[in-house]
Design an enzyme around this catalytic site. Structure first.
Site, short mmCIF file in Angstrom:
data_model
loop_
_atom_site.label_atom_id
_atom_site.label_comp_id
_atom_site.label_asym_id
_atom_site.label_seq_id
_atom_site.Cartn_x
_atom_site.Cartn_y
_atom_site.Cartn_z
N TYR A 97 0.84 -1.20 0.00
CA TYR A 97 0.00 0.00 0.00
C TYR A 97 0.88 1.25 0.00
O TYR A 97 0.58 2.23 -0.69
CB TYR A 97 -0.92 0.01 1.23
CG TYR A 97 -1.84 -1.18 1.31
CD1 TYR A 97 -2.91 -1.34 0.44
CD2 TYR A 97 -1.65 -2.16 2.29
CE1 TYR A 97 -3.75 -2.45 0.52
CE2 TYR A 97 -2.49 -3.26 2.38
CZ TYR A 97 -3.54 -3.40 1.49
OH TYR A 97 -4.37 -4.49 1.57
N ASN A 120 -13.26 -1.48 -3.75
CA ASN A 120 -13.15 -1.97 -5.11
C ASN A 120 -14.38 -2.79 -5.49
O ASN A 120 -14.62 -3.83 -4.91
CB ASN A 120 -11.88 -2.83 -5.23
CG ASN A 120 -11.74 -3.52 -6.56
OD1 ASN A 120 -12.43 -3.21 -7.53
ND2 ASN A 120 -10.86 -4.50 -6.63
N CYS A 128 -7.06 -5.90 -6.48
CA CYS A 128 -6.70 -5.37 -5.17
C CYS A 128 -6.04 -6.44 -4.31
O CYS A 128 -5.36 -6.11 -3.33
CB CYS A 128 -7.90 -4.76 -4.46
SG CYS A 128 -9.28 -5.87 -4.24
N HIS A 129 -6.20 -7.71 -4.70
CA HIS A 129 -5.50 -8.78 -3.96
C HIS A 129 -3.99 -8.66 -4.10
O HIS A 129 -3.26 -9.22 -3.29
CB HIS A 129 -5.99 -10.16 -4.42
CG HIS A 129 -5.79 -10.45 -5.86
ND1 HIS A 129 -6.66 -9.99 -6.84
CD2 HIS A 129 -4.82 -11.14 -6.51
CE1 HIS A 129 -6.22 -10.40 -8.02
NE2 HIS A 129 -5.11 -11.10 -7.85
N GLU A 156 -2.08 -17.12 -8.80
CA GLU A 156 -1.19 -16.38 -9.68
C GLU A 156 0.27 -16.81 -9.52
O GLU A 156 0.98 -16.95 -10.52
CB GLU A 156 -1.35 -14.88 -9.45
CG GLU A 156 -2.70 -14.39 -9.91
CD GLU A 156 -2.85 -12.87 -9.85
OE1 GLU A 156 -1.85 -12.16 -9.63
OE2 GLU A 156 -3.99 -12.40 -10.06
#
Length: 162
Positions: A97, A120, A128-129, A156
């Site tokens: 962040y 979001n 946003c993850h 991912e």
């Protein structure tokens, strides 16, 4: 007041049921949901909803890393700015962040960035993850909380070799 007709569909994913909402030819929301009996489950083929459903299924199958969909970002100018920055974080990577805030010219804006992430409306499409805390995963406001965030990051990492 907008007269755009809103449509939605549901798809099953490793996270659970995703509800995809479209209005005026753009995707406005992707969220985890519990559809009511009788709610339309499948998107019409050849539609924006159909494209979104297909691309999300491809994402979960490891066949897609980026999305090519018209998005309507419904938020404050600051939230939209954060969401656009989140989209630029590469698949399989994360940014804190604080890093995101500094990139946006706000060296003390980590909490504000986190607040925009919490609002979001486009789960996965605006990743946003991929925004994490400096010493932890941070938070995650989608149903399932940090378990959902961890699962998306793991999906991912497994597919990006990271």
């Amino acid at each position: 007041m907008s007269t755009d007709r809103m449509s939605k569909c549901h798809i099953e994913t490793p996270l659970g049921t995703l509800e995809i909402t479209e209005s005026g030819g753009s995707i406005t929301s992707v969220r985890l949901a519990n559809p009511l009996p009788g709610e339309e489950a499948l998107p019409p083929t050849g539609s924006v909803l159909g494209s979104a459903a297909l691309q999300l299924k491809q994402y979960f199958a490891g066949e897609r890393r980026e999305f090519s969909l018209p998005l309507r970002l419904l938020g404050t100018p600051f939230q939209v700015r954060v969401w656009r920055r989140l989209i630029s974080i590469p698949y399989g990577r994360t940014a804190t962040y604080g890093e995101l805030a500094r990139d946006m010219g706000m060296p003390r804006g980590a909490r504000a960035v986190g607040g925009a992430c919490r609002r979001n409306p486009l789960l996965i499409l605006i990743p946003c993850h991929r925004a994490v805390g400096a010493r932890s995963l941070g938070g995650f406001s989608a149903p399932g909380g940090l378990k959902t965030k961890e699962l998306l990051l793991q999906i991912e990492r497994n597919r990006s070799g990271g």
